[in-house]
Design a protein around this motif. Structure first.
Motif, PDB file in Angstrom:
ATOM      1  N   LEU A  51      -6.135  71.473  75.215  1.00 37.24           N
ATOM      2  CA  LEU A  51      -5.501  72.693  75.699  1.00 37.24           C
ATOM      3  C   LEU A  51      -5.856  72.896  77.168  1.00 37.24           C
ATOM      4  O   LEU A  51      -6.780  72.271  77.690  1.00 37.24           O
ATOM      5  CB  LEU A  51      -5.961  73.910  74.882  1.00 37.24           C
ATOM      6  N   THR A  52      -5.153  73.809  77.801  1.00 36.41           N
ATOM      7  CA  THR A  52      -5.420  74.095  79.211  1.00 36.41           C
ATOM      8  C   THR A  52      -5.805  75.560  79.369  1.00 36.41           C
ATOM      9  O   THR A  52      -6.983  75.890  79.495  1.00 36.41           O
ATOM     10  CB  THR A  52      -4.206  73.733  80.077  1.00 36.41           C
ATOM     11  N   ASP A  53      -4.840  76.471  79.330  1.00 38.53           N
ATOM     12  CA  ASP A  53      -5.123  77.894  79.472  1.00 38.53           C
ATOM     13  C   ASP A  53      -4.798  78.698  78.219  1.00 38.53           C
ATOM     14  O   ASP A  53      -4.957  79.925  78.221  1.00 38.53           O
ATOM     15  CB  ASP A  53      -4.339  78.474  80.653  1.00 38.53           C
ATOM     16  N   ILE A 113      -6.456  78.745  75.572  1.00 39.79           N
ATOM     17  CA  ILE A 113      -7.757  79.347  75.248  1.00 39.79           C
ATOM     18  C   ILE A 113      -8.639  79.195  76.487  1.00 39.79           C
ATOM     19  O   ILE A 113      -8.742  78.105  77.056  1.00 39.79           O
ATOM     20  CB  ILE A 113      -8.446  78.667  74.052  1.00 39.79           C
ATOM     21  N   GLU A 114      -9.263  80.286  76.898  1.00 50.90           N
ATOM     22  CA  GLU A 114     -10.300  80.252  77.930  1.00 50.90           C
ATOM     23  C   GLU A 114     -11.570  80.805  77.303  1.00 50.90           C
ATOM     24  O   GLU A 114     -11.514  81.723  76.486  1.00 50.90           O
ATOM     25  CB  GLU A 114      -9.880  81.067  79.152  1.00 50.90           C
ATOM     26  N   ASN A 115     -12.721  80.254  77.694  1.00 53.73           N
ATOM     27  CA  ASN A 115     -13.946  80.546  76.953  1.00 53.73           C
ATOM     28  C   ASN A 115     -15.149  80.550  77.898  1.00 53.73           C
ATOM     29  O   ASN A 115     -15.942  79.619  77.927  1.00 53.73           O
ATOM     30  CB  ASN A 115     -14.131  79.503  75.835  1.00 53.73           C
ATOM     31  N   THR A 137      -6.584  83.282  74.070  1.00 55.11           N
ATOM     32  CA  THR A 137      -5.578  83.432  75.114  1.00 55.11           C
ATOM     33  C   THR A 137      -5.829  84.790  75.766  1.00 55.11           C
ATOM     34  O   THR A 137      -5.988  85.797  75.073  1.00 55.11           O
ATOM     35  CB  THR A 137      -4.157  83.423  74.520  1.00 55.11           C
ATOM     36  N   ILE A 179     -11.679  70.514  70.300  1.00 53.22           N
ATOM     37  CA  ILE A 179     -10.697  71.079  71.226  1.00 53.22           C
ATOM     38  C   ILE A 179     -11.297  71.053  72.617  1.00 53.22           C
ATOM     39  O   ILE A 179     -12.348  71.668  72.859  1.00 53.22           O
ATOM     40  CB  ILE A 179     -10.329  72.530  70.866  1.00 53.22           C
ATOM     41  N   LEU A 211     -11.001  72.259  76.428  1.00 50.86           N
ATOM     42  CA  LEU A 211     -10.408  73.329  77.226  1.00 50.86           C
ATOM     43  C   LEU A 211     -10.603  73.021  78.704  1.00 50.86           C
ATOM     44  O   LEU A 211     -11.528  72.309  79.089  1.00 50.86           O
ATOM     45  CB  LEU A 211     -11.080  74.675  76.918  1.00 50.86           C
ATOM     46  N   TRP A 226     -16.052  74.107  75.717  1.00 49.77           N
ATOM     47  CA  TRP A 226     -15.059  73.573  74.792  1.00 49.77           C
ATOM     48  C   TRP A 226     -15.701  73.369  73.423  1.00 49.77           C
ATOM     49  O   TRP A 226     -16.912  73.495  73.262  1.00 49.77           O
ATOM     50  CB  TRP A 226     -14.431  72.296  75.335  1.00 49.77           C
TER      51      TRP A 226
END
Length: 242
Positions: free
Chosen positions: A159-161, A163-165, A191, A217, A219, A224
């Motif tokens: 994924l890219t954006d 999910i941000e963590n 998200t 996953i 990120l 991640w």
């Protein structure tokens, strides 16, 4: 002591699984002119058949990274996965002119001339040279389309954006507050709330990701998920699921 939002060592391929590496890049600042947040950056590298490398969301191509990449294989595809992840693609394309450049919709519009070379748009689930080894899923929104990828052999979801963590100990007070308010603070990264408003029904896309049964996953921003990928998807996208 100043906090460090990035994930050293930087510009070094770090093994994740068989034929999968991440490269943690420098801090960037993104957001409104008067309220820019520090973001760590991360590239993913997949080695496919014939030692062909799939370069996802490139970070800066330093001399040391170039040497390390050459040991892994031959960059064959350079991927811009959404309209705001394109900045270092030109330097990778200059150094690897034989590689195909594939861009998510609206990157050319966003880049304002920075992408001035031939490239193909990624707007479908198949029809790409990596189809046998990597599944492709465009997730369409009114602001941007993010292209999700799944490396079948290692069961790695990229994924890219979506999910941000951000980890609290790696950011300052104001960034931590904004990340919490935005829904992007570890251990409950999601998200971001503003980005959710730009997407319609994400349920089919999320169900596709879950059906792939990923093990991990990767990120682009923040911690991640090395394990429990299906559970993390259900948690992060609970706002989109019934």
């Amino acid at each position: 002591m100043p906090v460090q939002v990035t994930y050293p060592p930087l510009n070094v391929p770090k093994p994740v699984a068989g034929d999968v590496w991440v490269v943690d890049g420098p801090e960037i600042r993104f957001g409104l002119a008067f309220l820019k947040m520090p973001f760590p950056t991360r590239m993913t590298v997949l080695r496919l058949a014939g030692d062909r490398l799939f370069i996802h969301s490139p970070t800066p191509l330093t001399a040391d990274l170039e040497a390390a990449i050459e040991e892994l294989g031959r960059p064959s595809w350079i991927i811009g996965p959404n309209r705001i992840h394109y900045w270092w693609i030109p330097e990778w394309r200059r150094f690897y002119p034989q590689a195909g450049v594939y861009l998510a919709p609206r990157i050319r519009e966003q880049a304002k001339g920075r992408i001035d070379f031939p490239a193909q748009e990624v707007d479908a689930t198949q029809g790409y040279p990596w189809d046998g080894e990597v599944a492709t899923l465009p997730v369409r929104g009114s602001y941007m389309t993010e292209i999700v990828f799944f490396h079948k052999a290692s069961r790695t979801l990229i994924l890219t954006d979506l999910i941000e963590n951000f980890e609290a100990h790696k950011v300052g007070f104001w960034t931590r507050l904004l990340a919490r308010l935005g829904g992007a603070l570890d251990p409950d990264g999601q998200t971001t709330r503003d980005m959710r408003l730009t997407y319609g029904d994400l349920r089919p896309a999320v169900e596709t990701m879950i059906a792939w049964r990923p093990e991990r996953i990767i990120l682009a921003h923040g911690r991640w998920y090395e394990t429990n990928a299906e559970a993390e998807l259900r948690r992060a996208f609970r706002w989109a699921l019934p």
